[in-house]
Design a protein around this motif. Structure first.
Motif, PDB file in Angstrom:
ATOM      1  N   VAL A   3       0.842  -1.205   0.000  1.00  0.00           N
ATOM      2  CA  VAL A   3       0.000   0.000   0.000  1.00  0.00           C
ATOM      3  C   VAL A   3       0.876   1.255   0.000  1.00  0.00           C
ATOM      4  CG1 VAL A   3      -1.716   1.309   1.308  1.00  0.00           C
ATOM      5  CG2 VAL A   3      -1.928  -1.170   1.111  1.00  0.00           C
ATOM      6  N   SER A   4       1.956   1.229   0.789  1.00  0.00           N
ATOM      7  CA  SER A   4       2.879   2.372   0.823  1.00  0.00           C
ATOM      8  C   SER A   4       3.502   2.602  -0.539  1.00  0.00           C
ATOM      9  CB  SER A   4       3.978   2.130   1.866  1.00  0.00           C
ATOM     10  OG  SER A   4       3.442   1.999   3.166  1.00  0.00           O
ATOM     11  N   GLY A   5       3.828   1.510  -1.243  1.00  0.00           N
ATOM     12  CA  GLY A   5       4.380   1.632  -2.583  1.00  0.00           C
ATOM     13  C   GLY A   5       3.408   2.290  -3.543  1.00  0.00           C
ATOM     14  N   LEU A   6       2.127   1.938  -3.425  1.00  0.00           N
ATOM     15  CA  LEU A   6       1.111   2.566  -4.271  1.00  0.00           C
ATOM     16  C   LEU A   6       1.028   4.070  -4.007  1.00  0.00           C
ATOM     17  CD1 LEU A   6      -1.807  -0.047  -4.129  1.00  0.00           C
ATOM     18  CD2 LEU A   6      -0.224   0.365  -6.004  1.00  0.00           C
ATOM     19  N   PHE A   7       1.086   4.461  -2.730  1.00  0.00           N
ATOM     20  CA  PHE A   7       1.030   5.882  -2.392  1.00  0.00           C
ATOM     21  C   PHE A   7       2.270   6.618  -2.896  1.00  0.00           C
ATOM     22  CE2 PHE A   7      -2.202   4.727   0.862  1.00  0.00           C
ATOM     23  CZ  PHE A   7      -3.152   5.671   0.515  1.00  0.00           C
ATOM     24  N   ILE A   8       3.438   5.979  -2.791  1.00  0.00           N
ATOM     25  CA  ILE A   8       4.664   6.610  -3.287  1.00  0.00           C
ATOM     26  C   ILE A   8       4.580   6.827  -4.795  1.00  0.00           C
ATOM     27  CG2 ILE A   8       7.136   6.228  -3.692  1.00  0.00           C
ATOM     28  CD1 ILE A   8       7.271   4.904  -0.951  1.00  0.00           C
ATOM     29  N   LEU A   9       4.096   5.825  -5.518  1.00  0.00           N
ATOM     30  CA  LEU A   9       3.979   5.942  -6.969  1.00  0.00           C
ATOM     31  C   LEU A   9       2.930   6.963  -7.374  1.00  0.00           C
ATOM     32  CD1 LEU A   9       4.237   2.159  -7.900  1.00  0.00           C
ATOM     33  CD2 LEU A   9       5.931   3.924  -8.410  1.00  0.00           C
ATOM     34  N   LYS A  10       1.859   7.083  -6.566  1.00  0.00           N
ATOM     35  CA  LYS A  10       0.792   8.032  -6.896  1.00  0.00           C
ATOM     36  C   LYS A  10       1.164   9.458  -6.508  1.00  0.00           C
ATOM     37  CE  LYS A  10      -4.061   9.093  -5.898  1.00  0.00           C
ATOM     38  NZ  LYS A  10      -3.775  10.442  -5.384  1.00  0.00           N
ATOM     39  N   ASP A  11       1.650   9.655  -5.265  1.00  0.00           N
ATOM     40  CA  ASP A  11       1.943  11.003  -4.766  1.00  0.00           C
ATOM     41  C   ASP A  11       3.269  11.548  -5.294  1.00  0.00           C
ATOM     42  OD1 ASP A  11      -0.411  10.803  -3.368  1.00  0.00           O
ATOM     43  OD2 ASP A  11       0.553  10.164  -1.504  1.00  0.00           O
ATOM     44  N   LYS A  12       4.196  10.651  -5.661  1.00  0.00           N
ATOM     45  CA  LYS A  12       5.496  11.016  -6.233  1.00  0.00           C
ATOM     46  C   LYS A  12       6.289  11.998  -5.357  1.00  0.00           C
ATOM     47  CE  LYS A  12       3.921  10.216 -10.960  1.00  0.00           C
ATOM     48  NZ  LYS A  12       3.684  10.775 -12.306  1.00  0.00           N
ATOM     49  N   PRO A  13       6.536  11.660  -4.073  1.00  0.00           N
ATOM     50  CA  PRO A  13       7.416  12.512  -3.270  1.00  0.00           C
ATOM     51  C   PRO A  13       8.850  12.484  -3.786  1.00  0.00           C
ATOM     52  CG  PRO A  13       6.974  10.448  -2.132  1.00  0.00           C
ATOM     53  CD  PRO A  13       6.091  10.463  -3.344  1.00  0.00           C
ATOM     54  N   PHE A  14       9.175  11.427  -4.522  1.00  0.00           N
ATOM     55  CA  PHE A  14      10.466  11.325  -5.207  1.00  0.00           C
ATOM     56  C   PHE A  14      10.291  10.380  -6.380  1.00  0.00           C
ATOM     57  CE2 PHE A  14      10.389   8.435  -1.540  1.00  0.00           C
ATOM     58  CZ  PHE A  14      10.555   7.212  -2.156  1.00  0.00           C
ATOM     59  N   LYS A  15      11.232  10.416  -7.297  1.00  0.00           N
ATOM     60  CA  LYS A  15      11.175   9.544  -8.471  1.00  0.00           C
ATOM     61  C   LYS A  15      12.559   8.956  -8.717  1.00  0.00           C
ATOM     62  CE  LYS A  15      11.910  13.319 -11.785  1.00  0.00           C
ATOM     63  NZ  LYS A  15      12.144  14.356 -10.767  1.00  0.00           N
ATOM     64  N   LYS A  16      12.622   8.035  -9.649  1.00  0.00           N
ATOM     65  CA  LYS A  16      13.888   7.393  -9.969  1.00  0.00           C
ATOM     66  C   LYS A  16      14.899   8.445 -10.408  1.00  0.00           C
ATOM     67  CE  LYS A  16      15.973   3.817 -12.873  1.00  0.00           C
ATOM     68  NZ  LYS A  16      15.732   2.774 -13.902  1.00  0.00           N
ATOM     69  N   GLY A  17      16.103   8.377  -9.827  1.00  0.00           N
ATOM     70  CA  GLY A  17      17.158   9.338 -10.140  1.00  0.00           C
ATOM     71  C   GLY A  17      17.268  10.476  -9.150  1.00  0.00           C
ATOM     72  N   ASP A  18      16.247  10.655  -8.278  1.00  0.00           N
ATOM     73  CA  ASP A  18      16.297  11.734  -7.283  1.00  0.00           C
ATOM     74  C   ASP A  18      17.273  11.393  -6.164  1.00  0.00           C
ATOM     75  OD1 ASP A  18      14.497  13.207  -8.683  1.00  0.00           O
ATOM     76  OD2 ASP A  18      12.845  13.011  -7.267  1.00  0.00           O
ATOM     77  N   TRP A  19      17.908  12.429  -5.636  1.00  0.00           N
ATOM     78  CA  TRP A  19      18.745  12.289  -4.448  1.00  0.00           C
ATOM     79  C   TRP A  19      17.859  12.601  -3.245  1.00  0.00           C
ATOM     80  CZ3 TRP A  19      21.508  17.412  -3.197  1.00  0.00           C
ATOM     81  CH2 TRP A  19      21.923  17.430  -1.863  1.00  0.00           C
ATOM     82  N   ILE A  20      17.716  11.632  -2.322  1.00  0.00           N
ATOM     83  CA  ILE A  20      16.851  11.809  -1.163  1.00  0.00           C
ATOM     84  C   ILE A  20      17.620  11.539   0.127  1.00  0.00           C
ATOM     85  CG2 ILE A  20      14.784  11.189  -2.463  1.00  0.00           C
ATOM     86  CD1 ILE A  20      14.829   8.466  -1.005  1.00  0.00           C
ATOM     87  N   GLU A  21      17.091  12.063   1.206  1.00  0.00           N
ATOM     88  CA  GLU A  21      17.644  11.829   2.542  1.00  0.00           C
ATOM     89  C   GLU A  21      16.501  11.433   3.467  1.00  0.00           C
ATOM     90  OE1 GLU A  21      19.658  15.348   3.753  1.00  0.00           O
ATOM     91  OE2 GLU A  21      21.172  15.245   2.163  1.00  0.00           O
ATOM     92  N   TRP A  22      16.715  10.415   4.276  1.00  0.00           N
ATOM     93  CA  TRP A  22      15.721  10.014   5.284  1.00  0.00           C
ATOM     94  C   TRP A  22      16.463   9.701   6.568  1.00  0.00           C
ATOM     95  CZ3 TRP A  22      18.009   6.856   1.913  1.00  0.00           C
ATOM     96  CH2 TRP A  22      18.338   5.567   2.285  1.00  0.00           C
ATOM     97  N   SER A  23      15.745   9.263   7.584  1.00  0.00           N
ATOM     98  CA  SER A  23      16.320   9.149   8.929  1.00  0.00           C
ATOM     99  C   SER A  23      17.517   8.215   8.992  1.00  0.00           C
ATOM    100  CB  SER A  23      15.249   8.677   9.921  1.00  0.00           C
ATOM    101  OG  SER A  23      14.699   7.425   9.502  1.00  0.00           O
ATOM    102  N   ASN A  24      17.543   7.193   8.130  1.00  0.00           N
ATOM    103  CA  ASN A  24      18.604   6.191   8.213  1.00  0.00           C
ATOM    104  C   ASN A  24      19.653   6.296   7.114  1.00  0.00           C
ATOM    105  OD1 ASN A  24      17.549   4.927  10.526  1.00  0.00           O
ATOM    106  ND2 ASN A  24      16.119   3.738   9.307  1.00  0.00           N
ATOM    107  N   GLY A  25      19.592   7.326   6.290  1.00  0.00           N
ATOM    108  CA  GLY A  25      20.618   7.434   5.261  1.00  0.00           C
ATOM    109  C   GLY A  25      20.239   8.376   4.146  1.00  0.00           C
ATOM    110  N   SER A  26      21.008   8.306   3.075  1.00  0.00           N
ATOM    111  CA  SER A  26      20.767   9.147   1.906  1.00  0.00           C
ATOM    112  C   SER A  26      21.335   8.444   0.688  1.00  0.00           C
ATOM    113  CB  SER A  26      21.417  10.527   2.083  1.00  0.00           C
ATOM    114  OG  SER A  26      22.827  10.398   2.201  1.00  0.00           O
TER     115      SER A  26
END
Length: 270
Positions: free
Chosen positions: A102-125
């Motif tokens: 379900v989380s994957g569906l929301f990520i694909l729909k809402d697009k907070p990031f996409k393939k190739g983006d540089w992201i940072e989260w609590s456990n890494g980047s």
């Protein structure tokens, strides 16, 4: 042979209904699902998942309708009971899997990031390498591959520095208390304006932000276009180096912390 006649008729009715319902249902439902997904501009991965789910539902519906038409109520009851038991067992056994799905569906729909983006989260980047329905694969800046569950990324804060066309960078230059603040500010601004990767609009700025134990902190703020981590690191590095070299030429000191130790040492004779 006559004793098997009614049974054979029921079997033929079952098979005929099964094939007919499957073909008609598959055609209608698949077209409806494809049209719905395309109308909303959803990701291709969601399209594939929707097709798979719709196909499974059509198969179950075809079996249920065929059993009813053929007059096999006992088989239909057993079929429904077995399906319910399997669904319940699978649901309990795969709660985390469903959560990630379900989380994957929301990520694909809402697009907070996409393939190739540089992201940072609590456990890494790192850079997003692939977004699956269960996990997201991220390549670190040391060229390592990290597999992160989609629920972790969907339920926690994720910073996407490259989500927009521009990115602001900040760096604090420390100068001595005896140095001229206006001259140092002017040098920083000049080097920012000369750098071809730093935007003129929004323009660079410098603010006095720190009065440290051994230095005065001047925070520079610059903007770059079409940010990627490699561009960010390279631009900041060359900008800081250019400012440091100008400071050296103009005799502006970049002090380092000094510590004075005091006390006495007593030696006892035995």
């Amino acid at each position: 042979m006559s004793m098997y006649g009614p049974f054979l008729v029921d079997v033929m009715a079952f098979l005929t209904t099964l094939v007919a319902v499957y073909l008609v249902g598959n055609f209608l439902v698949m077209n409806l699902v494809s049209g719905w997904v395309k109308k909303r501009g959803l990701d291709e991965t969601i399209h594939d998942v929707a097709d798979s789910v719709a196909h499974i539902l059509v198969v179950f519906a075809a079996f249920a309708i065929a059993l009813t038409v053929a007059g096999f109520p006992s088989f239909l009851t057993a079929f429904a009971t077995l399906g319910g038991a399997l669904a319940l067992a699978i649901g309990f056994a795969s709660q985390e899997l469903i959560s990630n799905f379900v989380s994957g569906l929301f990520i694909l729909k809402d697009k907070p990031f996409k393939k190739g983006d540089w992201i940072e989260w609590s456990n890494g980047s790192g850079t997003v390498d692939e977004i699956d329905l269960r996990v997201t694969r991220i390549k670190t800046f040391d060229n390592e591959l990290i597999t992160v569950s989609n629920s972790e990324l969907a339920n926690n804060a994720v910073k996407n520095p490259v989500a927009h066309d521009t990115l602001r960078l900040k760096f604090v230059f420390g100068i001595g208390y005896e140095d001229d603040i206006e001259e140092a500010t002017s040098i920083i601004m000049e080097e920012a304006r000369k750098h071809d990767q730093i935007l003129e609009e929004p323009g660079p700025s410098v603010r006095l932000t720190e009065l440290g134990d051994s230095s005065v902190g001047l925070q520079s703020r610059i903007w770059i276009k079409d940010p990627a981590r490699s561009d960010f690191v390279k631009t900041r590095s060359t900008f800081v180096q250019n400012v440091k070299e100008r400071f050296d030429e103009e005799g502006i000191d970049i002090p380092y912390p000094n510590r004075t130790l005091s006390g006495k040492l007593e030696v006892e004779e035995f």
